[in-house]
Design a protein around this motif. Structure first.
Motif, PDB file in Angstrom:
ATOM      1  N   ALA A  40     -13.567 -17.198   2.517  1.00 16.25           N
ATOM      2  CA  ALA A  40     -13.847 -18.495   3.119  1.00 16.25           C
ATOM      3  C   ALA A  40     -12.518 -19.051   3.621  1.00 16.25           C
ATOM      4  N   TYR A  41     -12.433 -19.318   4.911  1.00 17.31           N
ATOM      5  CA  TYR A  41     -11.172 -19.676   5.543  1.00 17.31           C
ATOM      6  C   TYR A  41     -11.032 -21.163   5.851  1.00 17.31           C
ATOM      7  N   SER A  42     -12.134 -21.871   6.051  1.00 15.59           N
ATOM      8  CA  SER A  42     -12.073 -23.177   6.697  1.00 15.59           C
ATOM      9  C   SER A  42     -11.266 -24.212   5.917  1.00 15.59           C
ATOM     10  N   ALA A  43     -11.351 -24.223   4.591  1.00 20.73           N
ATOM     11  CA  ALA A  43     -10.641 -25.245   3.814  1.00 20.73           C
ATOM     12  C   ALA A  43      -9.130 -25.127   4.001  1.00 20.73           C
ATOM     13  N   GLY A  44      -8.606 -23.913   3.875  1.00 21.11           N
ATOM     14  CA  GLY A  44      -7.177 -23.719   4.072  1.00 21.11           C
ATOM     15  C   GLY A  44      -6.747 -24.025   5.488  1.00 21.11           C
ATOM     16  N   LEU A  88     -11.925 -17.098 -13.627  1.00 15.90           N
ATOM     17  CA  LEU A  88     -11.017 -16.202 -12.913  1.00 15.90           C
ATOM     18  C   LEU A  88     -11.752 -15.299 -11.936  1.00 15.90           C
ATOM     19  N   ALA A  89     -12.932 -14.869 -12.294  1.00 18.70           N
ATOM     20  CA  ALA A  89     -13.621 -13.838 -11.513  1.00 18.70           C
ATOM     21  C   ALA A  89     -15.004 -14.327 -11.085  1.00 18.70           C
ATOM     22  N   PRO A  90     -15.073 -15.189 -10.048  1.00 19.86           N
ATOM     23  CA  PRO A  90     -16.356 -15.754  -9.628  1.00 19.86           C
ATOM     24  C   PRO A  90     -17.388 -14.723  -9.200  1.00 19.86           C
ATOM     25  N   PHE A 135     -20.358 -30.198 -10.008  1.00 21.14           N
ATOM     26  CA  PHE A 135     -19.510 -29.026 -10.179  1.00 21.14           C
ATOM     27  C   PHE A 135     -18.241 -29.160  -9.340  1.00 21.14           C
ATOM     28  N   ARG A 136     -18.378 -29.664  -8.123  1.00 23.89           N
ATOM     29  CA  ARG A 136     -17.207 -29.893  -7.269  1.00 23.89           C
ATOM     30  C   ARG A 136     -16.202 -30.817  -7.960  1.00 23.89           C
ATOM     31  N   ASP A 137     -16.701 -31.889  -8.580  1.00 29.25           N
ATOM     32  CA  ASP A 137     -15.826 -32.825  -9.282  1.00 29.25           C
ATOM     33  C   ASP A 137     -15.133 -32.144 -10.471  1.00 29.25           C
ATOM     34  N   GLU A 138     -15.849 -31.246 -11.139  1.00 29.18           N
ATOM     35  CA  GLU A 138     -15.257 -30.520 -12.266  1.00 29.18           C
ATOM     36  C   GLU A 138     -14.126 -29.612 -11.790  1.00 29.18           C
ATOM     37  N   VAL A 139     -14.317 -28.957 -10.651  1.00 30.77           N
ATOM     38  CA  VAL A 139     -13.261 -28.112 -10.085  1.00 30.77           C
ATOM     39  C   VAL A 139     -12.044 -28.953  -9.743  1.00 30.77           C
ATOM     40  N   ARG A 140     -12.259 -30.122  -9.159  1.00 27.70           N
ATOM     41  CA  ARG A 140     -11.147 -30.992  -8.801  1.00 27.70           C
ATOM     42  C   ARG A 140     -10.374 -31.440 -10.040  1.00 27.70           C
ATOM     43  N   ARG A 141     -11.085 -31.733 -11.133  1.00 29.12           N
ATOM     44  CA  ARG A 141     -10.399 -32.132 -12.368  1.00 29.12           C
ATOM     45  C   ARG A 141      -9.555 -30.976 -12.904  1.00 29.12           C
ATOM     46  N   PHE A 142     -10.116 -29.786 -12.837  1.00 26.49           N
ATOM     47  CA  PHE A 142      -9.364 -28.617 -13.309  1.00 26.49           C
ATOM     48  C   PHE A 142      -8.068 -28.459 -12.519  1.00 26.49           C
ATOM     49  N   ILE A 143      -8.148 -28.601 -11.206  1.00 26.69           N
ATOM     50  CA  ILE A 143      -6.957 -28.473 -10.361  1.00 26.69           C
ATOM     51  C   ILE A 143      -5.932 -29.539 -10.719  1.00 26.69           C
ATOM     52  N   ASP A 144      -6.372 -30.774 -10.874  1.00 24.66           N
ATOM     53  CA  ASP A 144      -5.458 -31.873 -11.210  1.00 24.66           C
ATOM     54  C   ASP A 144      -4.743 -31.618 -12.537  1.00 24.66           C
ATOM     55  N   ALA A 186     -24.091 -18.626  -5.276  1.00 29.26           N
ATOM     56  CA  ALA A 186     -23.272 -18.479  -4.073  1.00 29.26           C
ATOM     57  C   ALA A 186     -22.677 -19.822  -3.650  1.00 29.26           C
ATOM     58  N   VAL A 187     -23.428 -20.912  -3.862  1.00 27.33           N
ATOM     59  CA  VAL A 187     -22.933 -22.239  -3.491  1.00 27.33           C
ATOM     60  C   VAL A 187     -21.753 -22.641  -4.367  1.00 27.33           C
ATOM     61  N   GLN A 188     -21.848 -22.377  -5.657  1.00 26.87           N
ATOM     62  CA  GLN A 188     -20.727 -22.701  -6.544  1.00 26.87           C
ATOM     63  C   GLN A 188     -19.475 -21.913  -6.165  1.00 26.87           C
ATOM     64  N   ARG A 189     -19.633 -20.647  -5.832  1.00 19.70           N
ATOM     65  CA  ARG A 189     -18.476 -19.853  -5.411  1.00 19.70           C
ATOM     66  C   ARG A 189     -17.847 -20.441  -4.155  1.00 19.70           C
ATOM     67  N   TYR A 190     -18.698 -20.884  -3.233  1.00 17.50           N
ATOM     68  CA  TYR A 190     -18.195 -21.478  -1.993  1.00 17.50           C
ATOM     69  C   TYR A 190     -17.452 -22.784  -2.284  1.00 17.50           C
ATOM     70  N   ILE A 191     -18.032 -23.637  -3.120  1.00 19.85           N
ATOM     71  CA  ILE A 191     -17.389 -24.907  -3.470  1.00 19.85           C
ATOM     72  C   ILE A 191     -16.041 -24.640  -4.138  1.00 19.85           C
ATOM     73  N   PHE A 192     -16.000 -23.692  -5.042  1.00 24.56           N
ATOM     74  CA  PHE A 192     -14.760 -23.343  -5.733  1.00 24.56           C
ATOM     75  C   PHE A 192     -13.686 -22.915  -4.733  1.00 24.56           C
ATOM     76  N   ASP A 193     -14.029 -22.016  -3.818  1.00 18.72           N
ATOM     77  CA  ASP A 193     -13.071 -21.551  -2.810  1.00 18.72           C
ATOM     78  C   ASP A 193     -12.601 -22.699  -1.925  1.00 18.72           C
ATOM     79  N   GLN A 194     -13.523 -23.569  -1.521  1.00 18.91           N
ATOM     80  CA  GLN A 194     -13.167 -24.686  -0.666  1.00 18.91           C
ATOM     81  C   GLN A 194     -12.210 -25.645  -1.367  1.00 18.91           C
ATOM     82  N   GLU A 195     -12.472 -25.955  -2.618  1.00 16.81           N
ATOM     83  CA  GLU A 195     -11.616 -26.900  -3.338  1.00 16.81           C
ATOM     84  C   GLU A 195     -10.233 -26.301  -3.600  1.00 16.81           C
TER      85      GLU A 195
END
Length: 402
Positions: A254-258, A58-60, A12-21, A73-82
């Motif tokens: 979630a603040y840490s990624a930014g 749009l609305a996790p 799922f993390r990889d899918e989010v990264r592809r979407f961003i790219d 909850a993990v997917q929402r966290y991964i999405f926010d982090q990416e």
């Protein structure tokens, strides 16, 4: 506590990264490099949010029945982090993140059908009417009057520090509908069309926005504004319940990624800038110690985020833990921008205004752009969404039992 992601979560993390790219285009990237607030031009936010909506992302935090993705909850966290790591545009929170959960819980079926689809499609732009000149962290003392006139409400008063009100189609407000001994009683939650006669938006120009086009906050005045009765959310005089529920969604970021991304920028500045003797600032023992301590603090915050995530994954209600994240996250936002301003040195003093269409030559190196403006803007973060002093009161009572 298991901090490792499963293979499915990593996919799922990889899918989010592809979407961003694929969707975080050059125009958005250029705008995000200049912003000091996270807000960019409205048309860019709408473009980004419509792309997210097409993907179903749009609305996790929305339930699937209303158009949410059904994430864990993990997917929402991964999405926010990416999103934070990439520096992608924020989803302007007032409609999707703040108002929508209130309507889902307290709204009528007619309100759900009317407002939720347009929020999801980014067709209606919302702003928040909570604070007043005499009611900020002590929100229960608000005085904006809302009178029952039989077939409508009549509103008089003002709201202040209203972010992006100049672009909003609608505003959700806390208003005084009764005078009671207990200030939390007699407050109602209503929705007001910003195009209604009697609504006036006045800009508040802050120290970090010296040029046209950078303004963020406003004061909104209401002079005999008629509001349809069907725009009341929840019960009359019970708006404080809606207000508290909304704040749960405003504070749990979630603040840490930014923070890690911005700290990496500080490190690049410190490697390029020099102080006495011509050595890079990064080699100065005092500055290096501050940089290291801030990095340690961010790592500790990330562990706290993961601990809370683990509790959510286990079905626990974390409750007042959102106050921990809000307090520590905003303190570190200030610490990182202070480090950046110190690292850039005298180039921070005549900071270059960043606005669309400007053709003045830059002052100093490219990495100086926006450093001072972001430092000045971040002074607000420990105040909004409930000041950190209030958050500490919440933690002492609900977590420590004091």
């Amino acid at each position: 506590m298991n901090l490792n992601f499963t293979p499915e979560e990593l996919a799922f993390r990889d899918e989010v990264r592809r979407f961003i790219d694929e969707n975080f285009d050059d125009e958005m990237r250029a705008a995000m490099k200049k912003t000091r607030t996270g807000y960019i031009a409205k048309h860019l936010h709408i473009r980004w949010q419509k792309k997210l909506n097409e993907k179903g992302w749009l609305a996790p935090n929305w339930p699937q029945e209303y158009g949410g993705p059904g994430w864990t909850a993990v997917q929402r966290y991964i999405f926010d982090q990416e999103m934070g790591s990439a520096g992608a545009p924020i989803v302007v929170p007032f409609g999707p993140r703040m108002l929508a959960p209130v309507i889902m819980k307290f709204g009528t079926e007619a309100q759900k059908k009317k407002y939720l689809p347009d929020i999801l499609a980014s067709n209606t732009w919302w702003c928040q009417g909570y604070s007043e000149p005499g009611a900020g962290s002590d929100l229960a003392s608000l005085q904006m009057k809302c009178e029952d006139k039989g077939d409508h409400f009549l509103c008089n008063g003002s709201k202040i520090w209203t972010s992006e009100a100049q672009h909003a189609d609608m505003i959700f407000c806390l208003v005084r509908t009764a005078q009671t001994k207990k200030p939390q009683e007699g407050i109602s939650f209503i929705l007001i069309d910003m195009k209604s006669p009697g609504v006036t938006v006045a800009p508040i120009v802050t120290i970090d926005e010296p040029t046209e086009g950078m303004q963020e906050v406003n004061q909104v005045f209401f002079d005999d504004v008629k509001v349809p009765k069907e725009n009341l959310v929840g019960e009359l005089n019970q708006g404080w319940t809606c207000a508290k529920y909304l704040l749960e969604f405003e504070r749990g970021n979630a603040y840490s990624a930014g923070l890690k991304r911005h700290l990496a920028h500080v490190r690049r500045i410190a490697q390029a800038e020099s102080r006495g003797g011509g050595n890079p600032l990064i080699e100065d023992p005092s500055f290096a110690a501050r940089l290291a301590q801030t990095e340690i603090d961010i790592m500790a915050l990330e562990m706290t985020e993961l601990r809370i995530l683990g509790q959510l994954r286990g079905g626990q209600n974390v409750g007042a833990a959102s106050s921990i994240l809000k307090t520590r996250g905003t303190e570190l936002q200030q610490a990182v921008t202070e480090l950046a301003a110190d690292a850039i040195g005298y180039y921070a003093a005549p900071f270059t205004p960043l606005y669309e269409g400007g053709n003045e030559p830059g002052i100093g190196p490219d990495y100086a752009d926006g450093v001072a403006a972001r430092y000045l803007n971040m002074r607000k973060v420990t105040i909004y969404a409930g000041s950190n002093e209030i958050q500490r009161n919440i933690m002492s009572k609900l977590i420590l039992g004091l």
